[in-house]
Design a protein around this motif. Structure first.
Motif, PDB file in Angstrom:
ATOM      1  N   LEU A  27       0.671  -1.398   0.061  1.00  0.00           N
ATOM      2  CA  LEU A  27       0.114   0.124  -0.055  1.00  0.00           C
ATOM      3  C   LEU A  27       1.049   1.432  -0.018  1.00  0.00           C
ATOM      4  O   LEU A  27       1.696   1.450   0.833  1.00  0.00           O
ATOM      5  CB  LEU A  27      -0.934   0.009   1.306  1.00  0.00           C
ATOM      6  CG  LEU A  27      -1.827   1.160   1.496  1.00  0.00           C
ATOM      7  CD1 LEU A  27      -2.941   1.240   0.230  1.00  0.00           C
ATOM      8  CD2 LEU A  27      -2.404   1.174   2.739  1.00  0.00           C
ATOM      9  N   HIS A  28       0.723   2.158  -0.920  1.00  0.00           N
ATOM     10  CA  HIS A  28       1.562   3.322  -1.224  1.00  0.00           C
ATOM     11  C   HIS A  28       0.661   4.619  -0.557  1.00  0.00           C
ATOM     12  O   HIS A  28      -0.603   4.707  -0.769  1.00  0.00           O
ATOM     13  CB  HIS A  28       1.739   3.622  -2.545  1.00  0.00           C
ATOM     14  CG  HIS A  28       2.682   2.423  -3.208  1.00  0.00           C
ATOM     15  ND1 HIS A  28       3.818   2.294  -3.019  1.00  0.00           N
ATOM     16  CD2 HIS A  28       2.208   1.333  -3.689  1.00  0.00           C
ATOM     17  CE1 HIS A  28       4.349   1.194  -3.645  1.00  0.00           C
ATOM     18  NE2 HIS A  28       3.269   0.613  -4.139  1.00  0.00           N
ATOM     19  N   GLY A  29       1.387   5.581  -0.016  1.00  0.00           N
ATOM     20  CA  GLY A  29       0.850   6.902   0.168  1.00  0.00           C
ATOM     21  C   GLY A  29       0.058   7.475  -0.856  1.00  0.00           C
ATOM     22  O   GLY A  29       0.706   7.536  -2.072  1.00  0.00           O
ATOM     23  N   GLY A  30      -0.737   8.184  -0.528  1.00  0.00           N
ATOM     24  CA  GLY A  30      -1.503   9.145  -1.676  1.00  0.00           C
ATOM     25  C   GLY A  30      -2.373   8.238  -2.406  1.00  0.00           C
ATOM     26  O   GLY A  30      -2.389   8.576  -3.819  1.00  0.00           O
ATOM     27  N   GLU A  31      -2.607   7.219  -2.254  1.00  0.00           N
ATOM     28  CA  GLU A  31      -3.486   6.102  -3.111  1.00  0.00           C
ATOM     29  C   GLU A  31      -4.717   5.743  -2.393  1.00  0.00           C
ATOM     30  O   GLU A  31      -4.575   5.400  -1.180  1.00  0.00           O
ATOM     31  CB  GLU A  31      -2.667   5.000  -3.880  1.00  0.00           C
ATOM     32  CG  GLU A  31      -2.435   3.754  -2.929  1.00  0.00           C
ATOM     33  CD  GLU A  31      -1.910   2.797  -3.559  1.00  0.00           C
ATOM     34  OE1 GLU A  31      -1.719   2.423  -4.751  1.00  0.00           O
ATOM     35  OE2 GLU A  31      -1.630   1.710  -2.757  1.00  0.00           O
ATOM     36  N   ILE A  32      -5.600   5.356  -3.387  1.00  0.00           N
ATOM     37  CA  ILE A  32      -6.957   4.462  -2.666  1.00  0.00           C
ATOM     38  C   ILE A  32      -6.698   3.382  -3.408  1.00  0.00           C
ATOM     39  O   ILE A  32      -6.741   3.138  -4.876  1.00  0.00           O
ATOM     40  CB  ILE A  32      -8.076   5.255  -3.135  1.00  0.00           C
ATOM     41  CG1 ILE A  32      -8.092   6.734  -2.377  1.00  0.00           C
ATOM     42  CG2 ILE A  32      -9.155   4.412  -2.631  1.00  0.00           C
ATOM     43  CD1 ILE A  32      -9.499   7.245  -2.812  1.00  0.00           C
ATOM     44  N   HIS A  33      -6.646   2.332  -2.788  1.00  0.00           N
ATOM     45  CA  HIS A  33      -6.583   0.853  -3.065  1.00  0.00           C
ATOM     46  C   HIS A  33      -7.778  -0.047  -2.536  1.00  0.00           C
ATOM     47  O   HIS A  33      -8.051  -0.107  -1.708  1.00  0.00           O
ATOM     48  CB  HIS A  33      -5.263   0.126  -2.328  1.00  0.00           C
ATOM     49  CG  HIS A  33      -4.592  -0.999  -2.842  1.00  0.00           C
ATOM     50  ND1 HIS A  33      -3.158  -1.004  -3.208  1.00  0.00           N
ATOM     51  CD2 HIS A  33      -5.220  -2.194  -3.235  1.00  0.00           C
ATOM     52  CE1 HIS A  33      -3.087  -2.178  -3.372  1.00  0.00           C
ATOM     53  NE2 HIS A  33      -4.335  -2.929  -3.781  1.00  0.00           N
ATOM     54  N   ALA A  34      -8.255  -0.565  -3.601  1.00  0.00           N
ATOM     55  CA  ALA A  34      -9.381  -1.282  -3.578  1.00  0.00           C
ATOM     56  C   ALA A  34      -9.057  -3.060  -3.144  1.00  0.00           C
ATOM     57  O   ALA A  34      -8.251  -3.360  -3.953  1.00  0.00           O
ATOM     58  CB  ALA A  34     -10.519  -1.221  -4.851  1.00  0.00           C
ATOM     59  N   LEU A  35      -9.726  -3.358  -2.290  1.00  0.00           N
ATOM     60  CA  LEU A  35      -9.354  -4.766  -2.021  1.00  0.00           C
ATOM     61  C   LEU A  35     -10.535  -5.652  -2.231  1.00  0.00           C
ATOM     62  O   LEU A  35     -11.685  -5.675  -1.605  1.00  0.00           O
ATOM     63  CB  LEU A  35      -9.163  -5.059  -0.527  1.00  0.00           C
ATOM     64  CG  LEU A  35      -8.758  -6.630  -0.007  1.00  0.00           C
ATOM     65  CD1 LEU A  35      -7.485  -6.934  -0.859  1.00  0.00           C
ATOM     66  CD2 LEU A  35      -8.361  -6.681   1.519  1.00  0.00           C
ATOM     67  N   LEU A  36     -10.576  -6.788  -3.162  1.00  0.00           N
ATOM     68  CA  LEU A  36     -11.625  -7.299  -3.861  1.00  0.00           C
ATOM     69  C   LEU A  36     -11.528  -8.804  -3.615  1.00  0.00           C
ATOM     70  O   LEU A  36     -10.468  -9.440  -3.721  1.00  0.00           O
ATOM     71  CB  LEU A  36     -11.960  -6.692  -5.296  1.00  0.00           C
ATOM     72  CG  LEU A  36     -12.062  -5.485  -5.560  1.00  0.00           C
ATOM     73  CD1 LEU A  36     -12.255  -5.225  -7.275  1.00  0.00           C
ATOM     74  CD2 LEU A  36     -13.177  -4.768  -4.799  1.00  0.00           C
TER      75      LEU A  36
END
Length: 501
Positions: A27-36
């Protein structure tokens, strides 16, 4: 860009059953990461490990390049990892300000500085564009506002990583966009955000990257800009499904057979968009869609568990009102729910008592089913469905999952239903029971019963469905008939935006 949060080789098992198997996650800073992922994929377990609710069995975790192992949610918060669950875990009887600063109220000489807390709360609310009075109780505000208040609290507590579990499940379209505005603001400030959701349309609106879990393993992590919807659906279901065609049984229902059951413009706000559905005797209408697409919501509406707020239902051309399952049962409907242990069986009752339960409900509790009739029905369906062990007096909770499922089917067959709704009838049962239930669906169709079958097993739907209705983002987006029915067509339809319906 260096990852803010890194997990490698995460394993977790419960009672000897592995639910996470060597999962990697960045997970990176400044990102929205979808977990599906579908049910049982391991999403919630992974999040609970990363947020301190569970301890991992194996693997490593780093935050900002430093190895960490949070032993509680509070310890994770101290490290900078916040979590907001679908059911907002705030206290409705307290004020907005008290909820924002619960457990960390500003004090002086041991006394809470309420004016300071109110001012701090007002500044925090303004930062997130929330029009709320710090002195008003939380119960005064709708779910969407409570959700954003919970996020504001979590960010203020942690500040590095934010996990959101189904944050939009109870929100309407306008409220979703308000929430997304806040998330985009947090992303611009460098926050690292993980969102668990089943709404693909929302994933493509808000996410920068997506990670897909299947059966406890990570099967893909891609930038959303490089991932067509069709490929994302295939990742979630398994690529082998996208290539399968299945072997179809011929549909014996004449094409001019009139629909016995019609639902026109039928829907419920916040649950499932209005849809049209005709069901004829002697046909199986398959319902396909990813988890969260509206499959179970459709079944609940058809059976009267949820009440439609739009549209009209007719049976044999006569308008009917479905306000409860009792109404549906009187009309000749039956339904086997997805969650058989919580919604289907009554564990402490005997096999016999479970089989006659729906028949008793239709007759009314003032007219109990005679013991001789109950014994005869139990014996008949235990034999017909090969329920084992064949002991009608045995508490049903001691039967295997497959035999419990067959007992629920027997319950509804005992009412001689005209329409039978089956929600995931083969999930979590052994191979033998699985095959028997598939054969039973074919026999019931041949005998003239109308069936609606919801399944995440695409090959099954292809094999026994007369028609297949595909759902996406709580919309009925396509109906497949005849030669159109194949696994690839279903996957392609699942990838359609729900708003296209």
């Amino acid at each position: 860009m260096d990852a803010v949060l890194t997990a490698r080789g995460i394993d977790k098992a419960f009672f000897g059953v592995k639910v996470l198997d060597g999962v990697d996650f960045d997970l990176h800073g400044g990102e929205i990461h979808a977990l599906l992922g579908e049910n049982g994929a391991g999403k919630s377990t992974l999040v609970k490990i990363l947020t301190g609710a569970y301890r991992r069995d194996a693997g490593t975790m780093q935050l900002g390049g430093i190895s960490v192992e949070p032993r509680s949610v509070a310890e994770a918060q101290d490290l900078g990892i916040g979590t907001v669950y679908q059911e907002v875990n705030l206290l409705e009887n307290l004020t907005v300000a008290e909820n924002l600063y619960l457990g960390r109220q500003p004090r002086r000489y041991g006394l809470i500085r309420r004016a300071r807390m109110r001012d701090d709360a007002r500044a925090l609310l303004t930062r997130y564009g929330i029009d709320a009075d710090p002195d008003e109780t939380l119960a005064h505000y709708p779910v969407a506002v409570r959700q954003i208040i919970a996020i504001a609290r979590a960010v203020d507590l942690s500040g590095k990583v934010l996990f959101l579990d189904e944050p939009t499940a109870s929100l309407d379209a306008r409220e979703v966009q308000a929430l997304f505005t806040v998330l985009r603001q947090l992303r611009a400030q460098g926050m690292a955000i993980v969102i668990i959701t089943h709404f693909l349309e929302q994933v493509y609106q808000i996410a920068d990257r997506v990670t897909v879990l299947r059966n406890g393993r990570m099967v893909g992590s891609r930038a959303i800009a490089d991932l067509p919807r069709r490929d994302l659906v295939a990742l979630m279901l398994g690529r082998e499904l996208a290539e399968a065609t299945g072997q179809r049984d011929p549909d014996a229902t004449p094409p001019d057979t009139p629909a016995a059951f019609r639902f026109q413009g039928y829907g419920k706000r916040g649950s499932i968009a209005p849809f049209d559905l005709d069901i004829r005797p002697g046909e199986v209408v398959g319902i396909a869609g990813l988890l969260g697409s509206g499959r179970t919501e459709t079944a609940r509406l058809l059976f009267g568990i949820d009440r439609a707020d739009s549209g009209q239902a007719t049976v044999d051309g006569q308008p009917v009102t479905l306000t409860s399952p009792e109404d549906a049962i009187r009309l000749g409907f039956g339904m086997c729910p997805e969650e058989r242990k919580s919604d289907g069986i009554v564990g402490d009752l005997s096999l016999r008592q479970n089989i006659v339960l729906a028949l008793q409900a239709r007759r009314g509790w003032a007219h109990p089913v005679p013991r001789r009739e109950a014994d005869a029905l139990a014996e008949r369906y235990i034999k017909a469905l090969d329920i084992r062990p064949p002991d009608p007096n045995r508490p049903i909770k001691f039967l295997s999952g497959g035999n419990q499922q067959k007992a629920i089917l027997a319950r509804w067959l005992a009412t001689d239903p005209r329409l039978l709704i089956l929600d995931e009838p083969t999930r979590g049962i052994d191979i033998g029971a699985h095959a028997e239930i598939i054969n039973l669906i074919a026999r019931l169709r041949a005998d003239g019963m109308a069936l609606v079958v919801i399944s995440s097993e695409i090959e099954e739907l292809v094999a026994y469905s007369s028609r297949i209705v595909v759902l996406s983002d709580r919309h009925h987006v396509r109906e497949l008939r005849g030669d159109q029915i194949n696994a690839q067509a279903i996957v392609d339809a699942m990838a359609q935006p729900g708003a296209a319906a």
